[in-house]
Scaffold this motif. Structure first.
Motif, PDB file in Angstrom:
ATOM      1  N   ASP A   1      -5.007   1.686 -13.724  1.00 59.58           N
ATOM      2  CA  ASP A   1      -4.931   2.141 -14.713  1.00 59.58           C
ATOM      3  C   ASP A   1      -3.587   2.524 -15.607  1.00 59.58           C
ATOM      4  O   ASP A   1      -3.121   3.804 -14.628  1.00 59.58           O
ATOM      5  N   GLU A   2      -3.527   2.659 -16.866  1.00 53.11           N
ATOM      6  CA  GLU A   2      -2.426   4.167 -17.611  1.00 53.11           C
ATOM      7  C   GLU A   2      -0.942   3.455 -16.388  1.00 53.11           C
ATOM      8  O   GLU A   2      -0.953   4.596 -16.471  1.00 53.11           O
ATOM      9  N   GLY A   3      -0.904   2.683 -15.726  1.00 55.01           N
ATOM     10  CA  GLY A   3       0.393   3.176 -14.932  1.00 55.01           C
ATOM     11  C   GLY A   3      -0.028   3.523 -13.849  1.00 55.01           C
ATOM     12  O   GLY A   3       1.242   3.830 -13.133  1.00 55.01           O
ATOM     13  N   MET A   4      -0.351   4.163 -13.172  1.00 51.77           N
ATOM     14  CA  MET A   4      -1.184   4.364 -12.094  1.00 51.77           C
ATOM     15  C   MET A   4      -1.766   3.799 -11.601  1.00 51.77           C
ATOM     16  O   MET A   4      -3.186   3.057 -11.515  1.00 51.77           O
ATOM     17  N   TRP A   5      -1.395   3.747  -9.632  1.00 54.20           N
ATOM     18  CA  TRP A   5      -2.454   2.898  -8.767  1.00 54.20           C
ATOM     19  C   TRP A   5      -2.752   3.771  -7.858  1.00 54.20           C
ATOM     20  O   TRP A   5      -2.736   4.848  -8.140  1.00 54.20           O
ATOM     21  N   ARG A   6      -4.555   3.403  -8.173  1.00 54.43           N
ATOM     22  CA  ARG A   6      -4.847   4.137  -6.930  1.00 54.43           C
ATOM     23  C   ARG A   6      -5.665   3.332  -5.357  1.00 54.43           C
ATOM     24  O   ARG A   6      -5.880   2.463  -5.566  1.00 54.43           O
ATOM     25  N   ILE A   7      -5.308   3.973  -4.395  1.00 56.79           N
ATOM     26  CA  ILE A   7      -6.299   3.435  -3.042  1.00 56.79           C
ATOM     27  C   ILE A   7      -7.572   3.846  -3.146  1.00 56.79           C
ATOM     28  O   ILE A   7      -8.352   4.533  -3.177  1.00 56.79           O
TER      29      ILE A   7
ATOM     30  N   ILE B   1       0.950  -1.291  -0.356  1.00 54.74           N
ATOM     31  CA  ILE B   1      -0.154   0.139   0.176  1.00 54.74           C
ATOM     32  C   ILE B   1       0.868   1.679  -0.136  1.00 54.74           C
ATOM     33  O   ILE B   1       0.718   2.042  -0.868  1.00 54.74           O
ATOM     34  N   CYS B   2       2.270   1.289   1.042  1.00 55.49           N
ATOM     35  CA  CYS B   2       2.770   2.490   0.771  1.00 55.49           C
ATOM     36  C   CYS B   2       3.602   2.516  -0.742  1.00 55.49           C
ATOM     37  O   CYS B   2       3.423   3.451  -0.891  1.00 55.49           O
ATOM     38  N   ASP B   3       3.675   1.257  -1.075  1.00 55.25           N
ATOM     39  CA  ASP B   3       4.346   2.127  -2.632  1.00 55.25           C
ATOM     40  C   ASP B   3       3.838   2.051  -3.908  1.00 55.25           C
ATOM     41  O   ASP B   3       4.319   3.455  -4.245  1.00 55.25           O
ATOM     42  N   CYS B   4       2.155   2.116  -3.997  1.00 56.84           N
ATOM     43  CA  CYS B   4       1.081   1.933  -4.250  1.00 56.84           C
ATOM     44  C   CYS B   4       0.530   3.112  -4.362  1.00 56.84           C
ATOM     45  O   CYS B   4       0.445   4.345  -5.047  1.00 56.84           O
ATOM     46  N   MET B   5       1.349   3.864  -3.442  1.00 53.32           N
ATOM     47  CA  MET B   5       0.900   5.066  -2.833  1.00 53.32           C
ATOM     48  C   MET B   5       2.147   6.378  -2.667  1.00 53.32           C
ATOM     49  O   MET B   5       1.843   7.416  -3.069  1.00 53.32           O
ATOM     50  N   GLY B   6       2.984   5.686  -3.172  1.00 53.78           N
ATOM     51  CA  GLY B   6       3.766   6.603  -3.820  1.00 53.78           C
ATOM     52  C   GLY B   6       4.571   6.586  -2.437  1.00 53.78           C
ATOM     53  O   GLY B   6       6.413   7.927  -2.956  1.00 53.78           O
ATOM     54  N   LEU B   7       4.806   5.900  -1.229  1.00 55.31           N
ATOM     55  CA  LEU B   7       5.120   6.355  -0.435  1.00 55.31           C
ATOM     56  C   LEU B   7       6.873   5.468   0.257  1.00 55.31           C
ATOM     57  O   LEU B   7       6.345   3.802  -0.149  1.00 55.31           O
ATOM     58  N   SER B   8       7.654   5.528   0.944  1.00 52.61           N
ATOM     59  CA  SER B   8       8.188   4.707   1.401  1.00 52.61           C
ATOM     60  C   SER B   8       7.629   3.880   2.640  1.00 52.61           C
ATOM     61  O   SER B   8       6.810   4.259   3.164  1.00 52.61           O
ATOM     62  N   VAL B   9       8.912   2.653   2.527  1.00 54.69           N
ATOM     63  CA  VAL B   9       8.460   2.890   3.844  1.00 54.69           C
ATOM     64  C   VAL B   9       8.189   2.381   5.289  1.00 54.69           C
ATOM     65  O   VAL B   9       8.440   2.005   6.316  1.00 54.69           O
ATOM     66  N   ALA B  10       8.979   3.863   5.201  1.00 59.59           N
ATOM     67  CA  ALA B  10       8.855   4.280   5.951  1.00 59.59           C
ATOM     68  C   ALA B  10       7.387   5.257   7.419  1.00 59.59           C
ATOM     69  O   ALA B  10       8.134   5.647   8.443  1.00 59.59           O
ATOM     70  N   HIS B  11       7.066   4.844   5.734  1.00 59.11           N
ATOM     71  CA  HIS B  11       5.493   5.032   6.462  1.00 59.11           C
ATOM     72  C   HIS B  11       5.059   4.234   7.148  1.00 59.11           C
ATOM     73  O   HIS B  11       3.266   4.542   7.098  1.00 59.11           O
ATOM     74  N   PHE B  12       5.569   2.449   7.098  1.00 58.66           N
ATOM     75  CA  PHE B  12       4.741   1.132   7.687  1.00 58.66           C
ATOM     76  C   PHE B  12       3.626   1.639   8.542  1.00 58.66           C
ATOM     77  O   PHE B  12       2.306   1.526   8.241  1.00 58.66           O
ATOM     78  N   TRP B  13       4.149   2.475   9.335  1.00 55.45           N
ATOM     79  CA  TRP B  13       3.312   2.303  11.117  1.00 55.45           C
ATOM     80  C   TRP B  13       1.547   3.789  10.215  1.00 55.45           C
ATOM     81  O   TRP B  13       1.257   3.649  11.302  1.00 55.45           O
ATOM     82  N   HIS B  14       1.979   3.967   9.309  1.00 51.92           N
ATOM     83  CA  HIS B  14       0.810   5.148   9.387  1.00 51.92           C
ATOM     84  C   HIS B  14      -0.368   4.459   8.761  1.00 51.92           C
ATOM     85  O   HIS B  14      -1.304   5.318   8.756  1.00 51.92           O
ATOM     86  N   ILE B  15      -0.571   2.984   8.454  1.00 51.50           N
ATOM     87  CA  ILE B  15      -1.408   2.118   7.661  1.00 51.50           C
ATOM     88  C   ILE B  15      -1.912   0.826   8.852  1.00 51.50           C
ATOM     89  O   ILE B  15      -0.708   0.311   8.625  1.00 51.50           O
ATOM     90  N   LYS B  16      -2.959   1.404   8.682  1.00 54.01           N
ATOM     91  CA  LYS B  16      -3.683  -0.160   9.853  1.00 54.01           C
ATOM     92  C   LYS B  16      -3.772  -0.913   8.502  1.00 54.01           C
ATOM     93  O   LYS B  16      -4.953  -0.716   7.414  1.00 54.01           O
TER      94      LYS B  16
END
Length: 212
Positions: free
Chosen positions: A185-191, A158-173
């Motif tokens: 779609d067309e080279g872009m991920w979205r959550i 999820i971090c990777d698809c949002m363009g975030l580094s794994v430093a943001h690991f704990w920002h996601i539950k």
């Protein structure tokens, strides 16, 4: 477009006890089975074309409950294995703190800087899971794919698809048996959906697991 329904496995006994599981093949608890069944019911009317899961039974069986309602097989992908906690696996968080106090404190504050003793780093996990997801974009283009994995795996991708580094690991539950929806779609991920748990009867679980 590819749509991925990303689910975390149901609760295990080690989740309850606060043990680091990693790649130990632990079983679902009684509540974990019920959580998987609720996730399956929630997804029963959602079109799903294919299913992929970590080979560890807690994820595979959670996935199979939902896949069975669609009459599809679950394919196992080793790249979805939980992070290897190495020497921490099977240990209670409090016991890990006694031997690896500095490393555990760093894991909880700057997880991107930690490589588990005789295990993996989050970057190791991100690389292998991203390779899997890149393959899925080609193999399942135009379809909806059910993917069932683990806490660290889900957070890393999820971090990777949002363009975030794994430093943001704990920002996601990621609660047990939660549902996420990602689209490519067309080279872009979205959550589209993140850590949905309403199918289990609550919006916020309030559960903080120690063995992560």
């Amino acid at each position: 477009m590819l749509r991925i329904i990303l689910v975390r496995h149901g609760e295990t006994k080690w989740n309850i006890e606060g043990r680091f599981q990693g790649q130990v093949d632990t079983e679902l608890s009684e509540r974990g089975i019920a959580q998987g069944q609720r996730a399956a019911i929630a997804l029963a009317e959602v079109p799903i074309d294919a299913a992929v899961a970590s080979p560890l039974q807690r994820s595979y069986l959670t996935c199979k409950m939902a896949a069975d309602k669609h009459g599809i097989a679950v394919h196992k992908d080793d790249r979805l294995l939980e992070i290897s906690h190495g020497l921490w696996e099977g240990k209670l968080a409090d016991d890990v703190a006694k031997t690896y106090g500095h490393e555990l404190a760093l894991w909880r504050t700057e997880p991107e800087k930690v490589t588990m003793p005789e295990g993996e780093s989050l970057e190791d996990v991100r690389i292998r899971v991203r390779a899997a997801f890149d393959e899925y974009t080609r193999t399942y283009d135009g379809q909806t794919l059910l993917v069932c994995a683990h806490d660290a795996v889900n957070k890393a991708i999820i971090c990777d698809c949002m363009g975030l580094s794994v430093a943001h690991f704990w920002h996601i539950k990621q609660d047990n048996a939660c549902i996420n929806v990602l689209e490519y779609d067309e080279g872009m991920w979205r959550i589209v959906t993140l850590n949905a748990t309403a199918h289990m009867g609550y919006l916020i679980s309030g559960i903080e697991q120690k063995g992560l």
